[in-house]
Every structure is written in structure tokens, then in C-alpha cells.
Write an enzyme that holds these catalytic residues in place. Structure first.
Site, PDB file in Angstrom:
ATOM      1  N   VAL A  71       0.855  -1.192   0.000  1.00 27.75           N
ATOM      2  CA  VAL A  71       0.000   0.000   0.000  1.00 27.75           C
ATOM      3  C   VAL A  71       0.889   1.239   0.000  1.00 27.75           C
ATOM      4  CG1 VAL A  71      -1.721   1.314   1.290  1.00 27.75           C
ATOM      5  CG2 VAL A  71      -1.868  -1.169   1.237  1.00 27.75           C
ATOM      6  N   ALA A 116       4.482   4.167   2.841  1.00 32.21           N
ATOM      7  CA  ALA A 116       3.994   2.913   2.260  1.00 32.21           C
ATOM      8  C   ALA A 116       4.143   1.819   3.307  1.00 32.21           C
ATOM      9  CB  ALA A 116       4.789   2.567   1.009  1.00 32.21           C
ATOM     10  N   LYS A 117       3.563   0.688   3.059  1.00 31.91           N
ATOM     11  CA  LYS A 117       3.762  -0.486   3.926  1.00 31.91           C
ATOM     12  C   LYS A 117       3.401  -1.723   3.121  1.00 31.91           C
ATOM     13  CE  LYS A 117       5.008  -1.292   8.210  1.00 31.91           C
ATOM     14  NZ  LYS A 117       6.005  -0.518   8.978  1.00 31.91           N
ATOM     15  N   GLY A 118       3.990  -2.865   3.511  1.00 28.21           N
ATOM     16  CA  GLY A 118       3.668  -4.126   2.841  1.00 28.21           C
ATOM     17  C   GLY A 118       3.515  -5.224   3.864  1.00 28.21           C
TER      18      GLY A 118
END
Ligand code: NAD
Length: 435
Positions: A71, A116-118
Site C-alpha cells: 500500500v 507505504a507499507k507491505g
């Protein structure tokens, strides 16, 4: 990412949506800042959300399909940046919230990044190295359409480490046909990682703790601290505080806690837990009372009479149920989201100074930024230069946040969010809406 034989850990409870909480906090700050509704509407959404399926042949030959997310919340201040976590409890809701948090974190310390992050829904403690490598490579390949050193730059988070970053960097590089070290940070030093990265988050936590103590007139050598969590962040924060003379009187992990009012020998504890062949837990350390009940030990730590409380474990640790018992004068959030909004209000009512996560633990992403700059320039700095630059950015950011708090007559969390949101909103207004 290793399986330990330690006793069972405290379960993680997640009673509410982290994304709703992040939006509620944004709404409150936006109302206070009188942010225009158009900008708020943009910041309340994530710019890009990618959900991927990751088929992997497991060691016994069967195929398992994992779900993964990446994201990107907002790229108006630059490429997006944020970690990747591997955990059975990862949800899209959580990844979106953490991506938004990264936008604020990068903005509050002035890095030219968005957030962002995953995440991948998997349990790496039950997987072999080969299986973890195959999950990592397929996940990287699936999200590579939105990755790149000028687009989105992942880093380690819960249950991912420099080896996982090396596999991500290699997979991306093989796809484009040449080595791209700047596509991820938190890599091993041998392939473009930065010196000082492992200690960076704990170091930043210690730096802002000492700055906050100074403002309250607390001298390090006469101060005591309790540290929740003795992993990457907690152990480094404890070492740096101890080195400045702060007495560490309580430390807990997921399996129990150590208590010694005369002070714990942090160097020896670090060796015991994290040294070569270390125990991996606090259990078995001589030189402090050990409580093997993690629930009781954490309750005792949070209510201990240390001057400074440093939660460095998980989210949701200080809640409406235990905040009233806190006796510390300063709470410094090494972990992301350790204090619920209800606990925040209780602590502020007790005049506790809370240094918020988006400021306190920003040292990790700051040294990630240094790593990215070094990779892009193919020019590497020595560790003293990295630590000096990190300390300078952390102290400047701490004072920037204190100035906003004084001007707006608000607490440090609200001030950090006002500073971050105003920087992102300004970038958003300057860039306008395309087309
Ligand atoms: P880690 O896995 O290295 O360590 C976590 C520690 O917390 C371990 O000692 C574990 O036993 C302990 N723990 C887990 N559950 C607990 C519980 N219920 N009570 C007490 N202790 C418990 O993780 P880390 O990298 O140190 O990250 C800790 C926190 O800091 C997380 O919230 C993470 O998102 C945040 N953070 C980490 C970094 C980084 O650079 N590593 C950067 C920013 C924020």
C-alpha cells in the site's frame, strides 16, 4: 525468524480497526488545523493498494497460496517508503494504517518520502529458509510493478530482516537486468546496506528520551527507565540510555520480565539475549528478579515507579485498563501505536509527557534514507558520520515538535501530527491535482 523453545507468549489482541484509528486521529488534527476538506479527503485515502496472491511450492511438494499487500499512502513529498511484515495476523486494514503512519513519520523528520507499507499473511516461524525465500521472491515479483528506487522503497519490519531485503533486491535486480541496491533499505552492508542501521531506531528513541528528560529537568544519571520489549528497538534504546547514565530498572519481553531497583547490567543482558548463541529471551539472566508470567510482568513494568517508560514491543499496550496505573513522568513510544487514544487521554490528564511514535522511532527510516542516498551516489559514509547526522535530525525534529506544541498549546502527539500533516498538505497544494 527463528523458532524458539520459549514458553508461550502473550497473545496480541486487536479490538478495533487500526485504519479507523489512524483516520480518527487525522480527522481530529485536520479539524484543529482547519484543513480544507479537499486536502483532507485526499489524505484519508491511500493512493495505491495492491493485493497479490503468492503461490509457493513448499518443501514437502504441495503448493500453498499466500496473500500479500503493498500500500502506498501518499507520494506527494517523494517516493514512498515503508517496511514489509510477515505475520499470520497481517490484514489490509493494518497495512493501510501503517502506510499512513509512515507518511506522517517521514514528514515529521523532514525526509523527502511519502508513506507505504507491505505485508504477507504467513507464519515464518513455521517455514524453512527456502520457503521464506520463495515467498519473498514471488511477493517481490508480484509487487515489482509499483516498486523502484524512485517509486517505492521497502525495508524490514516485523519478521523480515536484512536477508529478506537481500532477496528482494536480488529479485528486482534480476527482473530489470542490473543491480539496483537503492530499491530496498535495511540490506546487509556487503550489498549496499548502511552502517548504523541496526541500532538506528533504538538510538533515536534514546536521543529523544534524553531531550524530553532535559526539558523536565531530569538528569540522566539520576533517572530510571523501564523498557518493554528487548528486540531490535528495545535492546538498542536500553543500551544507549544506559550509556548516558540512566538506570534501567525493569525490562520485559513476550515471555517474562526482569526487575532490579539497583539497575540491570544492560551490556550483560544484551549478550545473554542477543549475543552469539544468545538465549533469545530474558529468561535465565542472573542479576535481576525474573518473573516468568508475561502478563503479570508487563503489568508490573507498565506500573513501575521508573521516571521513564519506553514501550518497544507491540501496539495497544497502554490502554484504558492500565493507563491509570502508570507512574512514569515520560512515556517514549519506541513501538508503533503502543498507546490507545483512551490511554493517551488518561496519561495526558496525569500530566505525563508522551513522545509519540512518529517522532521517537523515526531513526530507523532516517538511516534507511541515508542508505538510499548512499546507494544512489555509490558513496558510503562511516558510522560516526551516520550517527552524527541521525542525532542532528532527531534533535531538530524534537525541538520542531516542541515549538509547535508551545505555539498550539497542545501535547507532543498532536503537535507532531500537525507538523506532519501541514507539510504533506503544503506539498499537495503546491503540486495541485493532475490532470
Ligand atoms: P523485535 O521483534 O525485534 O522485538 C520485539 C520485542 O518485543 C521482543 O523482545 C518481544 O519478545 C517483545 N514482545 C512481544 N510481545 C510482547 C509483549 N506482549 N510484552 C512485552 N514484550 C513483548 O521488534 P522490533 O524491531 O524491536 O520492533 C518493536 C516495535 O518497534 C514494533 O512496534 C515495530 O513496528 C516498531 N518499530 C521498529 C523499527 C525497527 O527499525 N526495527 C522502526 C520503527 C518502529
Amino acid at each position: 525468524m527463528t523458532t524458539t523453545n520459549a514458553p508461550s507468549a502473550v497473545p496480541v489482541s486487536r479490538p478495533f480497526s487500526l485504519w479507523d484509528m489512524a483516520c480518527r486521529q487525522l480527522d481530529a488534527v485536520a479539524a484543529r488545523m482547519q484543513l480544507d476538506p479537499g486536502t483532507l479527503a485526499r489524505l484519508r485515502q491511500c493512493q495505491r493498494t495492491l493485493v497479490v496472491s503468492i503461490p509457493v511450492r513448499m518443501d514437502d511438494g504441495h503448493v500453498e497460496v499466500f496473500e500479500g499487500y503493498r500500500v502506498q499512502h501518499n507520494s506527494e513529498r517523494g517516493p514512498t517508503k515503508g517496511g514489509v511484515r510477515y505475520h499470520p495476523g497481517v490484514t489490509l486494514d493494518e497495512v493501510k494504517a501503517l502506510a499512513m503512519l509512515m507518511t506522517w513519520k517521514c514528514a515529521v523528520v523532514g525526509l523527502p518520502y511519502g508513506g507505504a507499507k507491505g505485508g504477507v499473511v504467513c507464519d515464518p516461524t513455521r517455514m524453512s529458509m527456502g520457503e521464506i525465500e520463495r515467498v519473498t521472491r514471488r511477493y517481490t515479483s508480484e509487487i515489482s510493478i509499483i516498486l523502484g528506487p524512485n517509486k517505492d522503497i521497502p525495508a524490514p519490519d516485523v519478521n523480515t530482516n536484512p536477508q529478506v531485503m537481500a532477496w528482494m533486491m536480488d529479485t528486482y535486480s534480476m527482473t530489470v537486468g542490473y543491480s539496483v541496491p537503492g530499491v530496498v533499505t535495511g540490506k546487509p552492508v556487503e550489498i549496499g546496506g548502511s552502517l548504523g542501521r541496526l541500532d538506528a531506531t533504538g538510538r533515536s528513541v534514546a536521543t529523544v528520551t534524553l531531550a524530553a528528560a532535559e526539558r523536565l529537568g531530569l538528569h540522566p544519571a539520576q533517572s530510571t527507565a523501564a523498557i518493554q520489549g528487548f528486540g531490535n528497538v528495545g535492546s538498542a534504546a536500553a543500551r544507549h540510555l544506559h550509556a548516558k547514565g540512566v538506570k534501567i530498572v525493569a525490562v520485559t519481553d513476550a515471555y517474562g520480565g526482569l526487575f532490579n531497583p539497583r539497575g540491570i547490567d544492560v551490556a550483560a543482558l544484551h549478550e545473554h539475549v542477543r549475543g552469539p548463541g544468545g538465549a533469545g529471551t530474558l529468561q535465565g539472566f542472573q542479576g535481576a528478579d525474573y518473573d516468568p508470567d508475561p502478563v503479570a510482568a508487563n503489568a508490573r513494568l507498565l506500573a513501575s515507579d521508573a521516571d521513564i517508560l519506553v514501550p518497544c514491543a507491540l501496539e495497544n499496550q497502554l490502554t484504558a485498563a492500565n493507563a491509570e496505573a502508570v507512574r512514569a513522568k515520560i512515556v517514549v513510544e519506541g513501538a508503533n501505536g503502543p498507546t490507545t487514544p483512551e490511554a493517551d487521554a488518561i496519561l495526558l490528564g496525569k500530566d505525563v509527557t508522551i513522545v509519540p511514535d512518529i517522532l521517537a522511532n523515526a531513526g530507523g527510516v532516517t538511516v534507511s534514507y541515508f542508505e538510499w542516498v548512499q546507494d544512489l551516489q555509490a558513496n558510503f559514509w562511516d558510522e560516526s558520520e551516520i550517527n552524527r547526522s541521525l542525532d542532528r535530525i532527531m534533535l531538530r525534529s524534537f525541538h520542531d515538535v516542541c515549538d509547535v506544541a508551545a505555539r498550539e498549546r497542545c501535547d507532543l502527539r498532536t503537535a507532531a501530527q500537525i507538523l506532519a500533516v501541514s507539510r504533506v498538505a503544503k506539498a499537495s497544494r503546491l503540486r495541485g491535482i493532475y490532470p
